[in-house]
Write a protein that holds these residues in place. Structure first.
Motif, PDB file in Angstrom:
ATOM      1  N   ASN A 179      15.052  33.077 -40.549  1.00 41.49           N
ATOM      2  CA  ASN A 179      16.338  32.476 -40.881  1.00 41.49           C
ATOM      3  C   ASN A 179      16.672  32.608 -42.359  1.00 41.49           C
ATOM      4  O   ASN A 179      17.826  32.867 -42.731  1.00 41.49           O
ATOM      5  CB  ASN A 179      16.367  30.995 -40.466  1.00 41.49           C
ATOM      6  CG  ASN A 179      16.563  30.826 -38.968  1.00 41.49           C
ATOM      7  OD1 ASN A 179      17.035  31.737 -38.289  1.00 41.49           O
ATOM      8  ND2 ASN A 179      16.194  29.674 -38.442  1.00 41.49           N
ATOM      9  N   SER A 180      15.661  32.434 -43.228  1.00 40.51           N
ATOM     10  CA  SER A 180      15.918  32.581 -44.661  1.00 40.51           C
ATOM     11  C   SER A 180      16.247  34.027 -44.990  1.00 40.51           C
ATOM     12  O   SER A 180      17.102  34.311 -45.838  1.00 40.51           O
ATOM     13  CB  SER A 180      14.721  32.093 -45.483  1.00 40.51           C
ATOM     14  OG  SER A 180      13.538  32.789 -45.130  1.00 40.51           O
ATOM     15  N   THR A 183      19.856  34.676 -43.775  1.00 41.31           N
ATOM     16  CA  THR A 183      20.806  33.976 -44.647  1.00 41.31           C
ATOM     17  C   THR A 183      21.033  34.744 -45.935  1.00 41.31           C
ATOM     18  O   THR A 183      22.171  34.885 -46.406  1.00 41.31           O
ATOM     19  CB  THR A 183      20.309  32.558 -44.959  1.00 41.31           C
ATOM     20  OG1 THR A 183      20.175  31.816 -43.740  1.00 41.31           O
ATOM     21  CG2 THR A 183      21.270  31.830 -45.886  1.00 41.31           C
ATOM     22  N   ASN A 184      19.964  35.264 -46.510  1.00 38.83           N
ATOM     23  CA  ASN A 184      20.091  36.009 -47.760  1.00 38.83           C
ATOM     24  C   ASN A 184      20.709  37.384 -47.551  1.00 38.83           C
ATOM     25  O   ASN A 184      21.398  37.901 -48.439  1.00 38.83           O
ATOM     26  CB  ASN A 184      18.724  36.117 -48.437  1.00 38.83           C
ATOM     27  CG  ASN A 184      18.339  34.861 -49.182  1.00 38.83           C
ATOM     28  OD1 ASN A 184      18.704  34.669 -50.335  1.00 38.83           O
ATOM     29  ND2 ASN A 184      17.622  33.964 -48.511  1.00 38.83           N
ATOM     30  N   SER A 187      24.350  36.731 -47.442  1.00 39.06           N
ATOM     31  CA  SER A 187      24.822  36.446 -48.797  1.00 39.06           C
ATOM     32  C   SER A 187      25.040  37.739 -49.573  1.00 39.06           C
ATOM     33  O   SER A 187      26.039  37.894 -50.302  1.00 39.06           O
ATOM     34  CB  SER A 187      23.810  35.555 -49.523  1.00 39.06           C
ATOM     35  OG  SER A 187      24.199  35.331 -50.866  1.00 39.06           O
ATOM     36  N   LEU A 281      26.465  33.856 -38.827  1.00 37.06           N
ATOM     37  CA  LEU A 281      26.466  33.645 -40.272  1.00 37.06           C
ATOM     38  C   LEU A 281      27.371  34.632 -41.007  1.00 37.06           C
ATOM     39  O   LEU A 281      27.905  34.317 -42.080  1.00 37.06           O
ATOM     40  CB  LEU A 281      25.042  33.780 -40.830  1.00 37.06           C
ATOM     41  CG  LEU A 281      24.027  32.713 -40.425  1.00 37.06           C
ATOM     42  CD1 LEU A 281      22.634  33.114 -40.921  1.00 37.06           C
ATOM     43  CD2 LEU A 281      24.405  31.361 -41.017  1.00 37.06           C
TER      44      LEU A 281
END
Length: 319
Positions: A179-180, A183-184, A187, A281
């Motif tokens: 997940n991290s 997410t990045n 981004s 996301l």
């Protein structure tokens, strides 16, 4: 997807990597399990690390310097040294190989990994694009770094397909959780797919090309110099987004709680869930104008994988 697409692998000659899903916007992998001398299942961490390190000379030098057989070992050593010339990598070596675990070192390593300022994910991205998308490197950001001891910025991969002249850019994340990593990646999409950022990157690529022996360089310099609108810069663009993360499928296979067939299905369920998360996301305004391909690469243990890579890279420096 026809298997013939994977027959001419540049690096993965022993087919250590298994493609489990290959779709227009999704490409996923599993590392094939082996058996040890005791006949028990074995996760091939060492073999995977060796495979990734094989990309070093091409990743670092690209079209800048020819590599003949008499000079090959020296080039491997030089390539490894270039990666280890930044202070963050020296700190990583001290932690992973020398066992330095004081608060200052641990904090520095954590910051380094959170910012993902490392080339291990980029090496694997280079390998996957070359072996499974049929690309060639258009530039090396390591070779072209403006100053030693300074990490190069920009896209993690700048590749192209010679026959079709398709441009492939890429980003990679090696994180402790999927997940991290996702997410990045999202981004990065929002930050990078802007006119100013893309224009700056195209200028860097053009400068890089002028120092190369790539036979297609003049065509690419001309093509990139014409792109001043964001619409032009992203027209026909392929963007590979690689997430490397630990997953328990390998542990379940080691403990024989899953058969190989069950392991693949268990893995595919995880992949579909992660793709759904990524799509949810991803609110990048121009996402529908480009071909975004999510690459998902689960490993058994992220820390052990990174440690093995440091070991191989450190040894390679001495060549």
């Amino acid at each position: 997807m026809p298997k013939k697409q994977y027959e001419n692998r540049v690096f993965d000659k022993t087919n250590l990597l298994e493609v489990t899903i290959d779709e227009d916007d999704l490409l996923s992998f599993l590392v094939k399990m082996d058996i040890g001398d005791d006949g028990e299942p074995k996760y091939p961490t060492d073999e995977l690390a060796r495979l990734v390190i094989r990309t070093l000379p091409e990743y670092v030098f690209a079209w800048h310097e020819g590599i003949d057989l008499n000079d090959a070992m020296a080039k491997v050593g030089e390539a490894a040294q270039r990666l280890y010339e930044t202070d963050p990598y020296k700190t990583m070596k001290a932690h992973y190989l020398d066992g330095k675990d004081d608060d200052e070192t641990v904090t520095a390593v954590k910051k380094f990994e959170e910012n993902n300022r490392g080339e291990f994910g980029e090496l694997l991205l280079h390998l996957l694009l070359r072996d499974f998308k049929g690309t060639e490197s258009l530039m090396s950001k390591v070779y072209f770094s403006d100053a030693r001891n300074v990490a190069a910025h920009g896209f993690d991969a700048v590749h192209y397909i010679p026959a079709t002249k398709q441009l492939w850019l890429g980003e990679s994340k090696l994180y402790s959780t999927s997940n991290s990593g996702l997410t990045n990646l999202v981004s990065d999409l929002r930050e990078h797919l802007t006119r100013d950022y893309m224009h700056d990157q195209f200028v860097v690529i053009q400068k890089n090309l002028k120092t190369q022996t790539n036979p297609d360089k003049e065509e690419w310099i001309k093509r990139l110099s014409k792109n001043t609108r964001l619409a032009d810069m992203i027209d026909g663009l392929n963007l590979a987004m690689l997430c490397i993360y630990p997953h328990d499928v390998y542990q379940k296979l080691l403990e024989k709680r899953l058969t190989e067939e069950q392991g693949v299905e268990y893995h595919k369920t995880n992949i579909r869930n992660l793709k759904d998360t990524f799509d949810r996301l991803n609110t990048c305004p121009v996402k529908d104008r480009i071909n975004i391909v999510l690459l998902l690469f689960p490993v058994m243990d992220k820390k052990d994988f990174v440690k093995r890579l440091h070991q191989k890279l450190w040894i390679a420096q001495q060549m």
